[in-house]
Design a protein around this motif. Structure first.
Motif, PDB file in Angstrom:
ATOM      1  N   PRO A 283       0.827  -1.217   0.000  1.00 15.25           N
ATOM      2  CA  PRO A 283       0.000   0.000   0.000  1.00 15.25           C
ATOM      3  C   PRO A 283       0.862   1.269   0.000  1.00 15.25           C
ATOM      4  O   PRO A 283       1.894   1.330   0.668  1.00 15.25           O
ATOM      5  CB  PRO A 283      -0.791  -0.117   1.319  1.00 15.25           C
ATOM      6  N   ASN A 284       0.458   2.253  -0.780  1.00 15.31           N
ATOM      7  CA  ASN A 284       1.067   3.596  -0.860  1.00 15.31           C
ATOM      8  C   ASN A 284       2.385   3.637  -1.640  1.00 15.31           C
ATOM      9  O   ASN A 284       3.001   4.698  -1.758  1.00 15.31           O
ATOM     10  CB  ASN A 284       1.295   4.193   0.530  1.00 15.31           C
ATOM     11  N   PHE A 285       2.828   2.511  -2.183  1.00 15.70           N
ATOM     12  CA  PHE A 285       4.052   2.489  -2.990  1.00 15.70           C
ATOM     13  C   PHE A 285       3.736   2.911  -4.435  1.00 15.70           C
ATOM     14  O   PHE A 285       2.585   2.866  -4.875  1.00 15.70           O
ATOM     15  CB  PHE A 285       4.681   1.096  -2.977  1.00 15.70           C
ATOM     16  N   ILE A 314       6.688   5.835   7.053  1.00 11.06           N
ATOM     17  CA  ILE A 314       5.838   4.936   7.840  1.00 11.06           C
ATOM     18  C   ILE A 314       5.301   3.826   6.942  1.00 11.06           C
ATOM     19  O   ILE A 314       5.243   2.654   7.343  1.00 11.06           O
ATOM     20  CB  ILE A 314       4.668   5.711   8.487  1.00 11.06           C
ATOM     21  N   SER A 315       4.917   4.187   5.715  1.00  8.95           N
ATOM     22  CA  SER A 315       4.442   3.172   4.762  1.00  8.95           C
ATOM     23  C   SER A 315       5.527   2.143   4.487  1.00  8.95           C
ATOM     24  O   SER A 315       5.255   0.933   4.425  1.00  8.95           O
ATOM     25  CB  SER A 315       4.014   3.845   3.454  1.00  8.95           C
ATOM     26  N   MET A 316       6.771   2.616   4.318  1.00  7.77           N
ATOM     27  CA  MET A 316       7.881   1.683   4.081  1.00  7.77           C
ATOM     28  C   MET A 316       8.151   0.836   5.319  1.00  7.77           C
ATOM     29  O   MET A 316       8.445  -0.369   5.207  1.00  7.77           O
ATOM     30  CB  MET A 316       9.138   2.455   3.663  1.00  7.77           C
ATOM     31  N   GLY A 317       8.045   1.447   6.491  1.00 10.26           N
ATOM     32  CA  GLY A 317       8.226   0.693   7.722  1.00 10.26           C
ATOM     33  C   GLY A 317       7.165  -0.377   7.886  1.00 10.26           C
ATOM     34  O   GLY A 317       7.457  -1.515   8.275  1.00 10.26           O
ATOM     35  N   SER A 318       5.912  -0.021   7.571  1.00 15.34           N
ATOM     36  CA  SER A 318       4.802  -0.977   7.664  1.00 15.34           C
ATOM     37  C   SER A 318       5.022  -2.159   6.737  1.00 15.34           C
ATOM     38  O   SER A 318       4.782  -3.322   7.100  1.00 15.34           O
ATOM     39  CB  SER A 318       3.487  -0.276   7.317  1.00 15.34           C
ATOM     40  N   ALA A 319       5.482  -1.856   5.507  1.00 15.14           N
ATOM     41  CA  ALA A 319       5.738  -2.924   4.542  1.00 15.14           C
ATOM     42  C   ALA A 319       6.863  -3.829   5.021  1.00 15.14           C
ATOM     43  O   ALA A 319       6.774  -5.066   4.933  1.00 15.14           O
ATOM     44  CB  ALA A 319       6.082  -2.309   3.185  1.00 15.14           C
ATOM     45  N   TYR A 320       7.912  -3.225   5.564  1.00 15.74           N
ATOM     46  CA  TYR A 320       9.100  -3.988   5.936  1.00 15.74           C
ATOM     47  C   TYR A 320       8.847  -4.932   7.106  1.00 15.74           C
ATOM     48  O   TYR A 320       9.400  -6.029   7.158  1.00 15.74           O
ATOM     49  CB  TYR A 320      10.234  -3.028   6.270  1.00 15.74           C
ATOM     50  N   ILE A 321       7.972  -4.503   8.033  1.00 14.13           N
ATOM     51  CA  ILE A 321       7.679  -5.361   9.188  1.00 14.13           C
ATOM     52  C   ILE A 321       6.351  -6.098   9.025  1.00 14.13           C
ATOM     53  O   ILE A 321       5.890  -6.778   9.953  1.00 14.13           O
ATOM     54  CB  ILE A 321       7.675  -4.556  10.509  1.00 14.13           C
ATOM     55  N   PHE A 340      13.138   4.180  -5.355  1.00  8.29           N
ATOM     56  CA  PHE A 340      12.587   2.954  -5.934  1.00  8.29           C
ATOM     57  C   PHE A 340      11.194   2.677  -5.379  1.00  8.29           C
ATOM     58  O   PHE A 340      10.284   2.282  -6.123  1.00  8.29           O
ATOM     59  CB  PHE A 340      13.506   1.767  -5.658  1.00  8.29           C
ATOM     60  N   GLY A 341      11.000   2.862  -4.078  1.00  8.12           N
ATOM     61  CA  GLY A 341       9.692   2.638  -3.479  1.00  8.12           C
ATOM     62  C   GLY A 341       8.647   3.626  -3.963  1.00  8.12           C
ATOM     63  O   GLY A 341       7.470   3.285  -4.118  1.00  8.12           O
ATOM     64  N   ASN A 342       9.065   4.852  -4.230  1.00 10.30           N
ATOM     65  CA  ASN A 342       8.140   5.885  -4.699  1.00 10.30           C
ATOM     66  C   ASN A 342       7.765   5.719  -6.165  1.00 10.30           C
ATOM     67  O   ASN A 342       6.621   5.980  -6.548  1.00 10.30           O
ATOM     68  CB  ASN A 342       8.767   7.272  -4.505  1.00 10.30           C
ATOM     69  N   PHE A 343       8.731   5.299  -7.012  1.00 15.35           N
ATOM     70  CA  PHE A 343       8.511   5.327  -8.456  1.00 15.35           C
ATOM     71  C   PHE A 343       8.873   4.040  -9.194  1.00 15.35           C
ATOM     72  O   PHE A 343       8.590   3.929 -10.388  1.00 15.35           O
ATOM     73  CB  PHE A 343       9.332   6.466  -9.086  1.00 15.35           C
ATOM     74  N   GLY A 344       9.540   3.100  -8.525  1.00 14.72           N
ATOM     75  CA  GLY A 344       9.987   1.912  -9.228  1.00 14.72           C
ATOM     76  C   GLY A 344      11.135   2.229 -10.169  1.00 14.72           C
ATOM     77  O   GLY A 344      11.881   3.191  -9.963  1.00 14.72           O
ATOM     78  N   ILE A 345      11.264   1.459 -11.228  1.00 20.01           N
ATOM     79  CA  ILE A 345      12.352   1.656 -12.194  1.00 20.01           C
ATOM     80  C   ILE A 345      12.275   3.041 -12.838  1.00 20.01           C
ATOM     81  O   ILE A 345      13.296   3.653 -13.167  1.00 20.01           O
ATOM     82  CB  ILE A 345      12.312   0.564 -13.291  1.00 20.01           C
ATOM     83  N   ILE A 346      11.062   3.567 -12.999  1.00 14.42           N
ATOM     84  CA  ILE A 346      10.894   4.895 -13.596  1.00 14.42           C
ATOM     85  C   ILE A 346      11.617   5.955 -12.762  1.00 14.42           C
ATOM     86  O   ILE A 346      11.982   7.022 -13.263  1.00 14.42           O
ATOM     87  CB  ILE A 346       9.393   5.242 -13.718  1.00 14.42           C
ATOM     88  N   GLY A 347      11.866   5.650 -11.493  1.00  8.11           N
ATOM     89  CA  GLY A 347      12.543   6.581 -10.603  1.00  8.11           C
ATOM     90  C   GLY A 347      13.943   6.948 -11.048  1.00  8.11           C
ATOM     91  O   GLY A 347      14.517   7.927 -10.550  1.00  8.11           O
ATOM     92  N   LEU A 348      14.495   6.189 -11.981  1.00  5.74           N
ATOM     93  CA  LEU A 348      15.819   6.529 -12.505  1.00  5.74           C
ATOM     94  C   LEU A 348      15.840   7.941 -13.094  1.00  5.74           C
ATOM     95  O   LEU A 348      16.851   8.638 -13.016  1.00  5.74           O
ATOM     96  CB  LEU A 348      16.235   5.524 -13.583  1.00  5.74           C
TER      97      LEU A 348
END
Length: 423
Positions: A283-285, A314-321, A340-348
């Motif tokens: 969620p939220n990625f 917090i979203s990344m923390g929730s995903a990680y745990i 990467f979490g915000n945009f994926g490969i397009i984040g390049l």
């Protein structure tokens, strides 16, 4: 193949660091952080495979970082041809003394505010645990004496660097106060102004010397040790409790154990791997929340009609745990992992945007150096602190502390321009 990719990403980071060092650029703090927190740990992970992530995941991380770095380098080389014109006017020289005094008073005031608040809220000056600070911040939000103390501290902690050339005693005194402040709060990022103030003389020597590079490498290793030592303050609930529980020899052994096992700051890369391995399926990625929040930073969440997204750390923390009811545990997976979490490969593509923004930012900071040298030092320390925090992966917080600190510094500088009329 995997080893070659791992080595290449590290070589590219080193080349960028050397380029920024040669240019005397403030961006070296961003890339130095990425070198320590990702470049070196990642090549060790590729070679020894200690975390259990697949080789495909590690290769994807390497490739993402390689292309991100290459796009940055290309953009940097194309846009970095203009030189800054040195300007110094008499008005700035006259204001120096007043500004130094005001910065020093505000800095000391920020520290006193912390200790007075400790006594008022907890009935003690020292020995307040990290958890007690967290609870107060949750209860009162962004506007409370502890947060205000922190904002003022970051804005003015660079005052020590002003004293470096003509008053070593004051320089050491200010650095000592920063150290005590950090040990009191257990907040690791508060040690950054001290470390940056020590690095500055090595970074801005007139000539690039091998000895200076070696000193920076050694100091970088010492910085990692200090950050891990400060982490123990959180674990033991305060500096005093930590010393009561363990001897310095035992604490040193614990720090070395964490370093060798890759815990703490050196494990932030694992979250980046985790997001890759799960294809950002959380969620939220992939919605650019970090950067949308930065754009909407001036507006309180309640006044944005739902446009301001939740805190992505917090979203990344929730995903990680794997706890999506979490509202407190945050994750900072280095700048690479955040993008990467915000945009994926397009984040390049954001690498180009980052380079453009940072080139302009560096140019502006350098211009301040030649137009108002006294104002420059706290701006330099504040800016460098922001870049280290961003490199760690806490992009929004880094920008937030910078914006608040800049507003405080602008206000202090404005105050020095007022002249009392005599009647």
């Amino acid at each position: 193949m995997s080893s070659a990719l791992g080595i290449l990403q590290l070589v590219l980071i080193i080349l960028i660091i050397l380029y920024e060092y040669k240019k005397k650029s403030i961006m070296i703090f961003l890339w130095g952080t990425l070198f320590i927190l990702f470049g070196v740990p990642h090549i060790l992970e590729v070679l020894f495979r200690s975390s259990g992530y697949t080789i495909q995941t590690l290769n994807t991380a390497s490739i993402f970082v390689i292309f991100f770095n290459i796009l940055y380098i290309i953009t940097r080389l194309i846009l970095s041809k203009n030189k800054v014109i040195e300007i110094m006017n008499d008005e700035d020289k006259r204001e120096n003394k007043k500004l130094i005094q005001l910065l020093l008073v505000t800095f000391i005031g920020s520290v006193l505010m912390l200790y007075i608040s400790n006594y008022v809220f907890f009935g003690k000056i020292f020995g307040v645990s990290w958890g007690e600070y967290i609870n107060i911040n949750r209860e009162f939000g962004l506007i409370n004496p502890f947060k205000i103390s922190l904002y003022l501290f970051f804005a003015t902690a660079g005052v020590g660097l002003i004293f470096y050339k003509y008053s070593k005693k004051m320089y050491i005194l200010v650095l000592g106060i920063i150290l005590i402040y950090s040990l009191t709060t257990g907040n690791r990022i508060t040690i950054l102004p001290l470390l940056i103030s020590i690095i500055y003389p090595f970074l801005y020597n007139k000539k690039v010397k091998l000895t200076s590079v070696l000193h920076l490498v050694i100091f970088g290793m010492l910085t990692v040790y200090i950050v891990y030592f400060l982490r123990l303050i959180r674990i033991y609930g305060g500096f005093g409790k930590m010393l009561e529980t363990k001897s310095l020899v035992e604490l040193n052994s614990q720090v070395m154990s964490m370093l060798l096992s890759g815990e703490g700051e050196l494990s932030l890369k694992n979250a980046f791997y985790f997001f890759i391995e799960n294809n950002n399926n959380f969620p939220n990625f992939l919605e650019g929340h970090t950067y949308l929040r930065i754009l909407l930073m001036p507006f309180p969440t309640s006044y944005t009609f739902g446009l301001k997204p939740p805190d992505f750390t917090i979203s990344m923390g929730s995903a990680y745990i794997s706890n999506f009811n979490n509202n407190s545990y945050s994750m900072h997976p280095t700048l690479y992992g955040d993008i990467f979490g915000n945009f994926g490969i397009i984040g390049l593509v954001t690498s180009i945007i980052f380079a453009i923004i940072l080139i302009f930012f560096n140019k502006r900071v350098t211009e301040i150096k030649y137009s108002n040298r006294t104002f420059y030092f706290p701006i330099f320390v504040l800016s460098s602190t922001m870049l280290v925090i961003i490199g760690r992966g806490s992009v929004y917080n880094g920008v937030f502390y910078f914006v608040i600190g800049l507003l405080i510094l602008k206000l202090l500088n404005l105050i020095t321009k007022f002249k009392l009329k005599r009647y």
